[in-house]
Design a protein around this motif. Structure first.
Motif, PDB file in Angstrom:
ATOM      1  N   THR A  87       0.845  -1.200   0.000  1.00 41.21           N
ATOM      2  CA  THR A  87       0.000   0.000   0.000  1.00 41.21           C
ATOM      3  C   THR A  87       0.879   1.248   0.000  1.00 41.21           C
ATOM      4  O   THR A  87       0.635   2.195  -0.746  1.00 41.21           O
ATOM      5  CB  THR A  87      -0.939   0.010   1.229  1.00 41.21           C
ATOM      6  N   LEU A  88       1.906   1.246   0.841  1.00 43.63           N
ATOM      7  CA  LEU A  88       2.812   2.390   0.920  1.00 43.63           C
ATOM      8  C   LEU A  88       3.524   2.630  -0.410  1.00 43.63           C
ATOM      9  O   LEU A  88       3.638   3.779  -0.867  1.00 43.63           O
ATOM     10  CB  LEU A  88       3.825   2.183   2.042  1.00 43.63           C
ATOM     11  N   GLU A  93       4.018   5.983  -5.235  1.00 42.62           N
ATOM     12  CA  GLU A  93       4.068   6.081  -6.694  1.00 42.62           C
ATOM     13  C   GLU A  93       2.964   7.004  -7.217  1.00 42.62           C
ATOM     14  O   GLU A  93       3.174   7.819  -8.100  1.00 42.62           O
ATOM     15  CB  GLU A  93       3.897   4.676  -7.281  1.00 42.62           C
ATOM     16  N   LYS A  94       1.788   6.889  -6.628  1.00 45.24           N
ATOM     17  CA  LYS A  94       0.621   7.664  -7.064  1.00 45.24           C
ATOM     18  C   LYS A  94       0.715   9.129  -6.628  1.00 45.24           C
ATOM     19  O   LYS A  94       0.211  10.020  -7.305  1.00 45.24           O
ATOM     20  CB  LYS A  94      -0.635   7.012  -6.485  1.00 45.24           C
ATOM     21  N   HIS A  95       1.332   9.385  -5.480  1.00 43.68           N
ATOM     22  CA  HIS A  95       1.445  10.743  -4.911  1.00 43.68           C
ATOM     23  C   HIS A  95       2.911  11.025  -4.560  1.00 43.68           C
ATOM     24  O   HIS A  95       3.268  11.093  -3.381  1.00 43.68           O
ATOM     25  CB  HIS A  95       0.592  10.871  -3.648  1.00 43.68           C
ATOM     26  N   PRO A  96       3.773  11.188  -5.568  1.00 39.92           N
ATOM     27  CA  PRO A  96       5.211  11.327  -5.296  1.00 39.92           C
ATOM     28  C   PRO A  96       5.590  12.562  -4.477  1.00 39.92           C
ATOM     29  O   PRO A  96       6.639  12.585  -3.840  1.00 39.92           O
ATOM     30  CB  PRO A  96       5.838  11.373  -6.695  1.00 39.92           C
ATOM     31  N   LYS A  97       4.731  13.576  -4.446  1.00 37.58           N
ATOM     32  CA  LYS A  97       5.055  14.799  -3.696  1.00 37.58           C
ATOM     33  C   LYS A  97       4.709  14.676  -2.203  1.00 37.58           C
ATOM     34  O   LYS A  97       5.102  15.506  -1.403  1.00 37.58           O
ATOM     35  CB  LYS A  97       4.323  15.991  -4.306  1.00 37.58           C
ATOM     36  N   HIS A  98       3.945  13.656  -1.845  1.00 34.86           N
ATOM     37  CA  HIS A  98       3.560  13.459  -0.444  1.00 34.86           C
ATOM     38  C   HIS A  98       4.566  12.558   0.263  1.00 34.86           C
ATOM     39  O   HIS A  98       5.215  11.722  -0.349  1.00 34.86           O
ATOM     40  CB  HIS A  98       2.182  12.801  -0.338  1.00 34.86           C
ATOM     41  N   GLU A  99       4.632  12.762   1.570  1.00 34.16           N
ATOM     42  CA  GLU A  99       5.432  11.875   2.422  1.00 34.16           C
ATOM     43  C   GLU A  99       4.437  11.124   3.298  1.00 34.16           C
ATOM     44  O   GLU A  99       3.634  11.747   3.996  1.00 34.16           O
ATOM     45  CB  GLU A  99       6.368  12.732   3.275  1.00 34.16           C
TER      46      GLU A  99
END
Length: 192
Positions: A87-88, A93-99
């Motif tokens: 999931t992580l 991959e889907k939200h590369p700008k998020h941590e």
């Protein structure tokens, strides 16, 4: 943006979940908390577990008036059985700008070393731990890990299991649930 992932069946979501999530959003570096509704395992027979979308609807109802709390159905479309590490990876991959970080109860940290690829999770993600009353205290070496953060959130002694049992026994559980969730459960006649 730093996102805290709060995994659970949320069967049903209750005020304890909201108190912990809101505390994490307000008293840590996390900008948002995503309630990741874990899908029903098709191989397990659990009649008390509501359908995935009914549980997601309750999380929607519970979080709609909180800017920093969001429902997530991200695991609904992942192959089952699914593991947190997958999931992580998918979310990154889907939200590369998020941590992305994990939120878990202190007692869950005790078995964290048994999770699939837990070292990979720890290498790439922070973990925010809230206290729980439990005999199973987290191992000291994990609590002292640089990626693990103990957050002094309120200790909530509310359980979804107890709520379901109380509803089944015609007890009033309204104070334990967000108003919209209680109304939804009552209207749908769930857990009776």
């Amino acid at each position: 943006m730093k996102i805290g992932l709060y995994f659970g069946s949320f069967n049903p979501i209750h005020i304890g979940h909201l108190v912990i999530a809101n505390h994490m959003a307000e008293h840590s570096e996390l900008n948002e908390i995503w309630f990741v509704v874990t899908p029903h395992n098709p191989f397990k027979k659990k009649s008390s577990l509501l359908d995935n979308y009914q549980r997601l609807e309750m999380v929607h109802l519970a979080t709609e008036s909180y800017d920093k709390l969001k429902p997530s159905d991200i695991e609904f479309n992942l192959p089952q059985p699914n593991y947190t590490v997958n999931t992580l990876a998918y979310l990154q991959e889907k939200h590369p700008k998020h941590e992305f970080a994990l939120i878990m109860g202190e007692d869950n940290l005790n078995s964290f070393h048994k999770w699939k690829n837990y070292e990979v999770i720890l290498e790439n993600h922070h973990i925010y731990v809230y206290p729980r009353i439990s005999e199973n205290k987290a191992p000291v070496h994990l609590l002292n890990h640089e990626k693990i953060h103990a957050v002094n959130a309120p200790i909530m002694q509310i359980s979804s299991t107890n709520i379901r049992n109380a509803i089944k026994n015609s007890k009033n559980v309204r104070p334990l649930l967000p108003q919209q969730v209680w109304k939804y459960l009552d209207d749908m006649n769930f857990y009776r």
